[in-house]
Scaffold this motif. Sequence first.
Motif, PDB file in Angstrom:
ATOM      1  N   THR A 119      88.032 114.271  29.199  1.00  6.75           N
ATOM      2  CA  THR A 119      88.188 113.192  28.224  1.00  6.75           C
ATOM      3  C   THR A 119      87.581 111.887  28.716  1.00  6.75           C
ATOM      4  N   GLU A 120      87.472 111.723  30.025  1.00 12.04           N
ATOM      5  CA  GLU A 120      86.854 110.519  30.578  1.00 12.04           C
ATOM      6  C   GLU A 120      85.356 110.724  30.790  1.00 12.04           C
ATOM      7  N   ILE A 121      84.987 111.893  31.289  1.00  8.09           N
ATOM      8  CA  ILE A 121      83.571 112.184  31.523  1.00  8.09           C
ATOM      9  C   ILE A 121      82.782 112.129  30.218  1.00  8.09           C
ATOM     10  N   GLY A 122      83.385 112.650  29.149  1.00 10.72           N
ATOM     11  CA  GLY A 122      82.685 112.720  27.868  1.00 10.72           C
ATOM     12  C   GLY A 122      83.001 111.591  26.912  1.00 10.72           C
ATOM     13  N   ALA A 123      83.697 110.556  27.382  1.00 11.93           N
ATOM     14  CA  ALA A 123      84.062 109.452  26.488  1.00 11.93           C
ATOM     15  C   ALA A 123      82.810 108.761  25.957  1.00 11.93           C
ATOM     16  N   PRO A 124      82.698 108.584  24.643  1.00 11.45           N
ATOM     17  CA  PRO A 124      81.481 108.002  24.064  1.00 11.45           C
ATOM     18  C   PRO A 124      81.439 106.486  24.205  1.00 11.45           C
ATOM     19  N   SER A 125      80.255 105.964  24.381  1.00 10.24           N
ATOM     20  CA  SER A 125      80.054 104.519  24.424  1.00 10.24           C
ATOM     21  C   SER A 125      79.843 103.987  23.013  1.00 10.24           C
ATOM     22  N   VAL A 126      79.870 102.673  22.884  1.00  6.51           N
ATOM     23  CA  VAL A 126      79.564 102.050  21.597  1.00  6.51           C
ATOM     24  C   VAL A 126      78.137 102.389  21.180  1.00  6.51           C
TER      25      VAL A 126
END
Length: 221
Positions: A119-126
């Motif tokens: 969930t942190e590795i794949g967290a999307p940016s703005v």
Amino acid sequence: MVDALGNAQSVLNVGAGAGYYKPSDRRVAAVEPSPAMISQRNTGAGPAVQGVAEALPFGDSAFDVALATFTLHHWTEISLGLREMCQVANDQVVLLFEPKESHKFWLVEYFPECMSLPTEIGAPSVDYVGEHLNVRTVTPVPVPIDCVDGFAGAYWGRPEAYLDPAVRAGISSLALLSPADAERGAARLREDLESGAWDARFGHLRELPELDLGYRLVVAG
């Protein structure tokens, strides 16, 4: 959040959880994949359909706004979920954390294993969200010192709260850690609080009224 929804009368809350972020001043439907979370919804949270963002069970333009709050990093296929939001609603409102900012939070030093979670590795940016939505505005959302919502950054100026297992259980990035990793991080934090090491480095935070931890409100459509 209310301002971001504008004049929308119908809202689809995607990944709605237990309904804590449900707008109360308009018609809201919810989609949530977890039966456990749906069972925790109180009567005031409104109806919820079990389903996933990647396959929303509604027709084209069925809602004025599709809302996603602190949920994108849990999705299996984020790009598909964002396309679905565009399909079912004219506008989209997303509250997320900007990884390059949020991962600087002091809490990560005590629980570094969080950074290895999917969930942190794949967290999307703005910027990633902007590749899939027609973004109109991006607004920083600072967290007040007395925040009671219980998400990861809520207690940035009250570090003692993270020693409470019940608090950690309500924060997905900490709840997903192994018991050993969670207790090891809590022990490190407890030691630094007792020795004064935490306050020597971060004590100035206790005096701030709010702090920007990288949470961003994206309005698109």
